[in-house]
Design a protein around this motif. Structure first.
Motif, PDB file in Angstrom:
ATOM      1  N   ALA A  78       4.251  -6.234  -3.800  1.00  0.00           N
ATOM      2  CA  ALA A  78       4.382  -7.166  -2.674  1.00  0.00           C
ATOM      3  C   ALA A  78       5.797  -7.700  -2.527  1.00  0.00           C
ATOM      4  CB  ALA A  78       3.404  -8.330  -2.847  1.00  0.00           C
ATOM      5  N   GLY A  79       6.673  -7.446  -3.488  1.00  0.00           N
ATOM      6  CA  GLY A  79       8.046  -7.918  -3.393  1.00  0.00           C
ATOM      7  C   GLY A  79       9.018  -6.888  -2.868  1.00  0.00           C
ATOM      8  N   HIS A  80       8.549  -5.686  -2.548  1.00  0.00           N
ATOM      9  CA  HIS A  80       9.434  -4.644  -2.018  1.00  0.00           C
ATOM     10  C   HIS A  80       9.962  -5.052  -0.641  1.00  0.00           C
ATOM     11  CE1 HIS A  80      10.721  -0.693  -0.479  1.00  0.00           C
ATOM     12  NE2 HIS A  80      10.770  -0.315  -1.754  1.00  0.00           N
ATOM     13  N   PRO A  81      11.230  -4.687  -0.329  1.00  0.00           N
ATOM     14  CA  PRO A  81      11.778  -5.057   0.992  1.00  0.00           C
ATOM     15  C   PRO A  81      10.926  -4.586   2.167  1.00  0.00           C
ATOM     16  CG  PRO A  81      13.515  -4.281  -0.463  1.00  0.00           C
ATOM     17  CD  PRO A  81      12.238  -4.038  -1.188  1.00  0.00           C
ATOM     18  N   GLU A  82      10.164  -3.505   1.993  1.00  0.00           N
ATOM     19  CA  GLU A  82       9.326  -3.005   3.087  1.00  0.00           C
ATOM     20  C   GLU A  82       7.864  -3.421   2.931  1.00  0.00           C
ATOM     21  OE1 GLU A  82       9.843   1.200   3.259  1.00  0.00           O
ATOM     22  OE2 GLU A  82      12.031   1.099   3.486  1.00  0.00           O
ATOM     23  N   ALA A  83       7.612  -4.380   2.054  1.00  0.00           N
ATOM     24  CA  ALA A  83       6.226  -4.762   1.768  1.00  0.00           C
ATOM     25  C   ALA A  83       5.530  -5.406   2.962  1.00  0.00           C
ATOM     26  CB  ALA A  83       6.186  -5.708   0.578  1.00  0.00           C
ATOM     27  N   ALA A  84       6.313  -5.888   3.943  1.00  0.00           N
ATOM     28  CA  ALA A  84       5.681  -6.469   5.140  1.00  0.00           C
ATOM     29  C   ALA A  84       4.823  -5.450   5.856  1.00  0.00           C
ATOM     30  CB  ALA A  84       6.749  -7.024   6.077  1.00  0.00           C
ATOM     31  N   SER A  85       5.088  -4.177   5.641  1.00  0.00           N
ATOM     32  CA  SER A  85       4.293  -3.131   6.296  1.00  0.00           C
ATOM     33  C   SER A  85       2.954  -2.904   5.610  1.00  0.00           C
ATOM     34  CB  SER A  85       5.086  -1.816   6.312  1.00  0.00           C
ATOM     35  OG  SER A  85       5.324  -1.354   4.993  1.00  0.00           O
ATOM     36  N   LEU A  86       2.745  -3.534   4.461  1.00  0.00           N
ATOM     37  CA  LEU A  86       1.467  -3.377   3.768  1.00  0.00           C
ATOM     38  C   LEU A  86       0.432  -4.284   4.423  1.00  0.00           C
ATOM     39  CD1 LEU A  86       2.654  -3.466   0.023  1.00  0.00           C
ATOM     40  CD2 LEU A  86       1.922  -1.457   1.327  1.00  0.00           C
ATOM     41  N   PRO A  87      -0.686  -3.749   4.852  1.00  0.00           N
ATOM     42  CA  PRO A  87      -1.683  -4.593   5.535  1.00  0.00           C
ATOM     43  C   PRO A  87      -2.283  -5.650   4.623  1.00  0.00           C
ATOM     44  CG  PRO A  87      -2.561  -2.389   5.112  1.00  0.00           C
ATOM     45  CD  PRO A  87      -1.107  -2.343   4.796  1.00  0.00           C
ATOM     46  N   ASP A  88      -2.279  -5.420   3.324  1.00  0.00           N
ATOM     47  CA  ASP A  88      -2.899  -6.368   2.399  1.00  0.00           C
ATOM     48  C   ASP A  88      -1.859  -7.061   1.517  1.00  0.00           C
ATOM     49  OD1 ASP A  88      -2.167  -4.089   1.090  1.00  0.00           O
ATOM     50  OD2 ASP A  88      -4.025  -3.860  -0.056  1.00  0.00           O
ATOM     51  N   ARG A  89      -0.641  -7.226   2.055  1.00  0.00           N
ATOM     52  CA  ARG A  89       0.400  -7.840   1.246  1.00  0.00           C
ATOM     53  C   ARG A  89       0.004  -9.249   0.809  1.00  0.00           C
ATOM     54  NH1 ARG A  89       6.683  -9.325   3.003  1.00  0.00           N
ATOM     55  NH2 ARG A  89       7.480  -9.535   0.878  1.00  0.00           N
ATOM     56  N   ASN A  90      -0.501 -10.064   1.732  1.00  0.00           N
ATOM     57  CA  ASN A  90      -0.870 -11.437   1.395  1.00  0.00           C
ATOM     58  C   ASN A  90      -1.999 -11.471   0.369  1.00  0.00           C
ATOM     59  OD1 ASN A  90       1.055 -12.476   3.121  1.00  0.00           O
ATOM     60  ND2 ASN A  90      -0.352 -12.590   4.875  1.00  0.00           N
ATOM     61  N   GLU A  91      -2.880 -10.520   0.474  1.00  0.00           N
ATOM     62  CA  GLU A  91      -3.978 -10.439  -0.491  1.00  0.00           C
ATOM     63  C   GLU A  91      -3.436 -10.136  -1.888  1.00  0.00           C
ATOM     64  OE1 GLU A  91      -7.607  -7.331  -1.524  1.00  0.00           O
ATOM     65  OE2 GLU A  91      -6.939  -7.534   0.565  1.00  0.00           O
ATOM     66  N   ILE A  92      -2.467  -9.202  -1.957  1.00  0.00           N
ATOM     67  CA  ILE A  92      -1.856  -8.870  -3.251  1.00  0.00           C
ATOM     68  C   ILE A  92      -1.117 -10.079  -3.798  1.00  0.00           C
ATOM     69  CG2 ILE A  92      -0.138  -7.427  -4.402  1.00  0.00           C
ATOM     70  CD1 ILE A  92      -0.765  -5.232  -2.365  1.00  0.00           C
ATOM     71  N   LEU A  93      -0.326 -10.755  -2.930  1.00  0.00           N
ATOM     72  CA  LEU A  93       0.437 -11.920  -3.348  1.00  0.00           C
ATOM     73  C   LEU A  93      -0.471 -13.022  -3.887  1.00  0.00           C
ATOM     74  CD1 LEU A  93       3.088 -13.515  -3.506  1.00  0.00           C
ATOM     75  CD2 LEU A  93       2.774 -14.135  -1.096  1.00  0.00           C
ATOM     76  N   ALA A  94      -1.616 -13.168  -3.286  1.00  0.00           N
ATOM     77  CA  ALA A  94      -2.535 -14.239  -3.694  1.00  0.00           C
ATOM     78  C   ALA A  94      -3.108 -14.033  -5.095  1.00  0.00           C
ATOM     79  CB  ALA A  94      -3.670 -14.350  -2.678  1.00  0.00           C
ATOM     80  N   THR A  95      -2.985 -12.814  -5.626  1.00  0.00           N
ATOM     81  CA  THR A  95      -3.522 -12.574  -6.977  1.00  0.00           C
ATOM     82  C   THR A  95      -2.595 -13.081  -8.073  1.00  0.00           C
ATOM     83  OG1 THR A  95      -2.485 -10.379  -7.200  1.00  0.00           O
ATOM     84  CG2 THR A  95      -4.661 -10.476  -6.126  1.00  0.00           C
ATOM     85  N   GLY A  96      -1.377 -13.495  -7.699  1.00  0.00           N
ATOM     86  CA  GLY A  96      -0.386 -13.891  -8.699  1.00  0.00           C
ATOM     87  C   GLY A  96      -0.866 -14.956  -9.671  1.00  0.00           C
ATOM     88  N   PRO A  97      -1.321 -16.114  -9.194  1.00  0.00           N
ATOM     89  CA  PRO A  97      -1.770 -17.156 -10.131  1.00  0.00           C
ATOM     90  C   PRO A  97      -2.910 -16.689 -11.043  1.00  0.00           C
ATOM     91  CG  PRO A  97      -1.423 -18.080  -7.951  1.00  0.00           C
ATOM     92  CD  PRO A  97      -1.300 -16.609  -7.795  1.00  0.00           C
TER      93      PRO A  97
END
Length: 719
Positions: free
Chosen positions: A581-600
């Motif tokens: 989710a930290g890749h410069p092109e990660a905005a193109s991932l449809p589930d980027r926010n979902e991946i980011l939310a798994t951090g905690p």
């Protein structure tokens, strides 16, 4: 009876021989009581060196002694067989006789009979009468006293060389080892123990430096090749003078098929189908003594040890022949056990025997080590019979496994472990060459794998890559490419290539491994999932983000199903997915926010599984900080980055890659928050560290320099 005389008398006996039934012929034979050497005034050496190379310190010291006209001196030249002790003594002898005005005496001290007869011949040379010599030979008067009386009464100063005194008891028994004001005694011996040589000055004779070893080959075979080719052959021969002399003799005397140094090097590497030791011995003169043959010279020392009640020394040397001629940590031998052939209680005694006979030497340094010359080990390994090979290989593997960590930690490794690189490779080569059972080859391969991981986790990616590649070249002759151990070694090659910034090569290796895993092990096998996960990293750096995400998701799903969501291997995979989710092109991932939310959740699960300060937890916090900076949530990222840097800083060296990764993420967060001076400070430390560890051309160094330029530009702008 028919024919000529068939009976022989012993000493003063008589033979009566009948011819037919009528004639008796009486033959009288008179054999002398004693025979001595033909000469004690001339060195009896196998092949004198054309020029004595190196030995500058030893020869300067010894020349000064023989030129000083002083006496009462005893020097012992000691070292392993074939290291050139006799050559040093021979050169000193010629100098003493030809230039220093001394009489020279040369006595073979390799056995009691030769030594005794030689010493009595010296007494005869110095004026002992026939009656006195007869009394000494018959035991009616002390032989040693007679010899030293006449040596002491000599009207000219002398040099006495006692050559090949490898069994010092020959000199000790009867009190033969003495000094005299009239002369100097020089002893050559494999025996290094000082207690054998009271009052002597011990001078160790070692192998030659590389340049001088190459010159020995050039002296003997001047037209065989270049200086560099000679140096390469010298390296392969371990710069051992005996081996160099045999090699040079071989090259100089070829008639039908002329060899050069390049041909000889190929022969040593197995290009002729002959064992290297067999090839080297081809350079010996016809009928050469055992001590002048590499295949036999060490056996003289082992036979002497057996005669002293230490047959275990031979067994220990055969075990050592499973490893390399590089320094071997002594801790490896602490649990050596080969049953009745080498009991644990006898290892210390056997090792002392090898040290005393110069078959091994202790190596000073932070890690206590033992070293045996590689030529000795190759020669001994050649004698290990087929029914013993598997026993020695499995024992060597067991001893290495005691020291090699099964799961090495990140960071600095035990120095003793890092010294094992040449040893695991030689052990694997022995196992393959000896064609031992496949299970034993796999065990030896697993030792290499453990060490490759340890070396990689120490931060030495270049060495890890070289070690893994060399092991694959060897094991490929025994195990198929799809075997689990070969697959794991291949994955370590991919891992090292990735860490070195060679992303295209890394991706290609991992893709081949993944294909083989799916075909040989199945799509859900643990090694298949590991290949999926690892392939994702170079693809991420090659901007093939969507392919990387698919592979890493597959690894996460497979591990969650088989191991559970909180298993350490699953947590590693979840952390990798979070990083996407930290890749410069990660905005193109449809589930980027979902991946980011798994951090905690990933961080919390790592804490529960491993603890607050464990590298697993610190890695999860660092990854989450990296992604938060990428989505412009730097204020949230800052405490995670600070904790990661602080934690890694306590566990690892300042230039360790994980510390530098933490510094890079922290600098990016500081820059985004407008704390430019702090960002520049962290960026400078980052660039310095990356340059030292990875070099200027590594992609991560180039990226760090670009970040630092950006930070400096921002800091230079007016507020």
């Amino acid at each position: 009876m028919s024919g000529g005389n068939e009976g022989w008398a012993d000493r003063y006996g008589r033979v009566y021989q009948a011819s037919g039934d009528q004639h008796i012929v009486e033959h009288h034979y008179y054999a002398p009581e004693w025979t001595g050497p033909d000469s004690v005034r001339h060195p009896t050496v196998g092949r004198a060196p054309v020029v004595l190379r190196d030995r500058v310190g030893e020869m300067s010291h010894l020349r000064a002694a023989v030129e000083s006209r002083c006496g009462d001196r005893l020097y012992v030249l000691h070292g392993m067989g074939g290291c050139g002790k006799t050559a040093v003594a021979h050169t000193l002898f010629r100098h003493a006789v030809d230039q220093a005005g001394r009489i020279g005496f040369w006595v073979n001290a390799s056995d009691p009979a030769s030594f005794r007869s030689g010493m009595l011949a010296v007494a005869a040379d110095r004026g002992a009468s026939d009656a006195e010599l007869m009394g000494a030979r018959s035991g009616l008067r002390p032989a040693a006293d007679l010899v030293w009386h006449y040596l002491g009464a000599s009207d000219r100063p002398w040099l006495l060389v006692l050559d090949n005194a490898d069994t010092p008891a020959v000199l000790r028994d009867g009190g033969w080892l003495r000094t005299s004001p009239a002369g100097i005694v020089v002893v050559t011996s494999r025996q290094a123990a000082a207690h054998w040589w009271p009052g002597a000055e011990l001078l160790q004779v070692c192998v030659l430096p590389r340049e001088d070893a190459a010159l020995v080959l050039h002296d003997l075979a001047p037209h065989a090749g270049s200086a560099e080719e000679a140096a390469e052959v010298a390296d392969r021969l371990g710069c051992l003078p005996l081996a160099l002399t045999l090699a040079g003799g071989f090259l100089a005397r070829q008639i039908i098929d002329l060899w050069n140094l390049a041909d000889y090097r190929r022969g040593l590497d197995g290009g002729t189908g002959r064992h290297p030791i067999e090839l080297i011995d081809q350079g010996a003169e016809i009928g050469a003594e055992s001590r002048h043959l590499l295949s036999r010279t060490w056996q003289l020392s082992l036979d002497a040890l057996t005669a002293q009640g230490l047959p275990e020394a031979s067994t220990l040397l055969r075990l050592l022949a499973c490893w390399a001629g590089d320094p071997l940590p002594l801790v490896i031998l602490s649990r050596a056990d080969l049953g009745e052939e080498l009991l644990p209680t006898r290892v210390e005694f056997a090792l002392r025997g090898l040290l005393d006979h110069s078959l091994a030497e202790l190596v000073p340094g932070p890690v206590r080590c033992l070293r045996v010359h590689g030529i000795v080990l190759d020669s001994v390994a050649r004698t290990i019979t087929g029914d013993q090979r598997e026993l020695f290989v499995t024992t060597a593997v067991r001893l290495l496994r005691i020291v090699l960590p099964e799961v090495p930690e990140q960071g600095e490794q035990d120095p003793a472990v890092l010294l094992l690189a040449p040893h695991v490779i030689v052990l694997l080569r022995r196992a393959v060459d000896w064609q031992v059972d496949a299970a034993a080859v796999e065990d030896a391969t697993e030792c290499v794998l453990r060490l490759v991981i340890a070396v990689h986790r120490s931060g030495d990616y270049t060495s890890a890559l070289a070690l893994a590649k060399e092991a694959l070249d060897i094991v490929g002759r025994s195990l198929p490419a799809e075997s689990v151990f070969a697959i794991r070694l291949r994955m370590r090659v991919g891992r090292a290539l990735f860490s070195l910034g060679r992303f295209e090569e890394s991706a290609a290796v991992y893709q081949e491994v993944l294909d083989d895993c799916e075909r040989a092990l199945g799509p859900e096998a643990s090694d298949t999932l590991e290949a999926c996960l690892r392939l994702g990293s170079p693809l991420f750096n090659l901007d093939r983000l969507h392919e990387a995400v698919l592979l890493i998701r597959r690894a996460v799903r497979g591990r969650e199903e088989t191991l559970g969501a909180s298993h350490p291997l699953t947590l590693i995979a979840r952390k990798y997915l979070l990083e996407m989710a930290g890749h410069p092109e990660a905005a193109s991932l449809p589930d980027r926010n979902e991946i980011l939310a798994t951090g905690p959740a990933v961080i919390a699960d790592c804490r529960r599984a491993s603890g607050e300060e464990h590298p697993m937890t610190l890695g999860a916090e660092l990854t989450y900080a990296y992604v938060l900076v990428a989505v412009e949530r730097s204020a949230e990222a800052l405490p995670y980055a600070q904790r990661a840097l602080s934690g890694y800083g306590r566990l690892l060296a300042p230039d360790y890659p994980l510390v530098l990764n933490s510094r890079q993420t922290l600098s990016a967060a500081l820059h985004a928050l407008g704390r430019h001076a702090e960002a520049v400070e962290q960026g400078e430390l980052l660039v310095d560290g990356r340059t030292r560890v990875l070099g200027l051309e590594h992609p991560w160094t180039v990226n760090a320099e670009a970040l630092l330029r950006r930070y400096r530009a921002a800091a230079a702008r007016p507020a």
